[in-house]
Design an enzyme around this catalytic site. Structure first.
Site, PDB file in Angstrom:
ATOM      1  CG  HIS A   2      -1.905  -1.064   1.309  1.00 46.01           C
ATOM      2  ND1 HIS A   2      -1.897  -2.035   2.271  1.00 46.01           N
ATOM      3  CD2 HIS A   2      -2.975  -1.335   0.516  1.00 46.01           C
ATOM      4  CE1 HIS A   2      -2.916  -2.847   2.097  1.00 46.01           C
ATOM      5  NE2 HIS A   2      -3.582  -2.453   1.025  1.00 46.01           N
TER       6      HIS A   2
ATOM      7  N   GLY B 268      -2.574  -2.646  -7.317  1.00 41.36           N
ATOM      8  CA  GLY B 268      -1.405  -3.523  -7.354  1.00 41.36           C
ATOM      9  C   GLY B 268      -1.676  -4.744  -8.218  1.00 41.36           C
TER      10      GLY B 268
ATOM     11  CD  GLN C  48      -8.984  -5.766  -6.387  1.00 38.57           C
ATOM     12  OE1 GLN C  48      -9.736  -6.309  -5.612  1.00 38.57           O
ATOM     13  NE2 GLN C  48      -7.969  -5.018  -5.977  1.00 38.57           N
TER      14      GLN C  48
HETATM   15  O1  PAF Z   1      -7.760  -4.782  -3.160  1.00 38.09           O
HETATM   16  C1  PAF Z   1      -8.461  -4.380  -2.218  1.00 38.09           C
HETATM   17  O2  PAF Z   1      -7.990  -4.068  -1.128  1.00 38.09           O
HETATM   18  C2  PAF Z   1      -9.969  -4.293  -2.420  1.00 38.09           C
HETATM   19  O3  PAF Z   1     -10.426  -5.320  -3.219  1.00 38.09           O
HETATM   20  C3  PAF Z   1     -10.439  -2.920  -2.923  1.00 38.09           C
HETATM   21  C4  PAF Z   1      -9.902  -2.601  -4.310  1.00 38.09           C
HETATM   22  C5  PAF Z   1     -10.013  -1.841  -1.945  1.00 38.09           C
HETATM   23  C6  PAF Z   1     -11.981  -2.901  -3.005  1.00 38.09           C
HETATM   24  O4  PAF Z   1     -12.568  -3.156  -1.767  1.00 38.09           O
END
Ligand code: PAF
Length: 271
Positions: free
Chosen positions: A33, A143, A149
């Protein structure tokens, strides 16, 4: 650093800001992060980080409840990083407005994590779509540890003509090779060591596959991983990154995608 819990106050604050770089998170912030936030800051726009553990993307209630949370530590990290804006909504705040865009779920959602985590990607797109409508960021930073995703969010953005650009960021790893993940907090030392051996094994396997594509069997790889101490393999696939199909030539760029369990903890990676 300004913290918002209400979308109305947040909207008011950002109404005069032209460019926003958005980093969505579920908290439990780690080096991955931090790298997303630093990257976003390097783009020169104001950085907005959201922290919200989205219940709709968990297919098991127990998994949602066990998801590691540490808001105090998260806020300390965000402050240290000089984050401009933080949005920490309650469930009602973020789910109580009617959205403009219908969710577009590309067919790739049926593969990999989509096979075993029913409703997961729909839940992810639901929340991300809400954030995008609310914040209207210029960029969203994701990421590629969560390659699927990121791919699906990008497809949704393109299909619904949202004006946000997805910035894919590289996977950040611990010294032992394990990809940084909030879920690593649920591993004990022994499991952490197994996770590290899995990554070393897969990196080596990738090198071998590159040399001779025809000479590998996923079933053998699965057997080796179980021998290393993995409790269960959800999936392991080798995909060309462009076609999302098995590669046919050694020249093709590919990755090994994996989801595996160490006891109850499910980890994903792509190598
Ligand atoms: O990757 C994550 O932490 C989650 O899937 C996200 C993109 C914040 C959506 O809740």
């Amino acid at each position: 650093m300004k913290i918002f819990k209400s979308k109305h106050k947040l909207k008011k604050e950002i109404s005069n800001i032209k460019n926003i770089s958005f980093v969505p998170t579920m908290g439990g912030l780690h080096k991955g992060h931090i790298s997303l936030i630093k990257k976003s800051q390097s783009f020169g726009a104001k950085t907005l980080v959201s922290i919200f553990v989205n219940p709709k993307q968990f297919n098991e209630k127990k998994d949602f409840l066990n998801y590691p949370r540490n808001l105090k530590k998260d806020l300390k990290i965000l402050k240290y990083l000089n984050t401009d804006l933080v949005y920490i909504p309650h469930l009602k705040d973020i789910f109580s407005f009617k959205v403009k865009n219908k969710i577009f779920l590309d067919k790739f959602s049926k593969k990999l994590c989509g096979r075993s985590r029913e409703g997961h990607f729909k839940g992810v797109l639901n929340i991300v779509n809400r954030f995008l409508e609310l914040i209207k960021p210029r960029y969203i930073f994701l990421g590629i540890k969560d390659f699927q995703q990121s791919y699906l969010i990008n497809k949704h953005i393109l299909k619904t003509k949202i004006k946000t650009k997805v910035i894919n960021c590289k996977t950040i790893r611990e010294k032992n090779g394990v990809a940084c993940s909030t879920r690593n907090n649920n591993l004990n030392l022994h499991q952490y060591k197994i996770a590290s051996n899995v990554i070393k094994y897969l990196k080596n396997k990738k090198r071998m596959i590159k040399k001779n594509l025809y000479n590998f069997r996923l079933a053998d790889i699965k057997k080796d991983l179980i021998k290393l101490g993995v409790s269960k393999i959800d999936y392991i696939e080798v995909y060309n990154l462009k076609t999302l199909k098995k590669p046919k030539h050694t020249r093709e760029k590919f990755r090994i995608f994996i989801a595996f369990y160490l006891n109850k903890t499910r980890l994903i990676d792509n190598i």
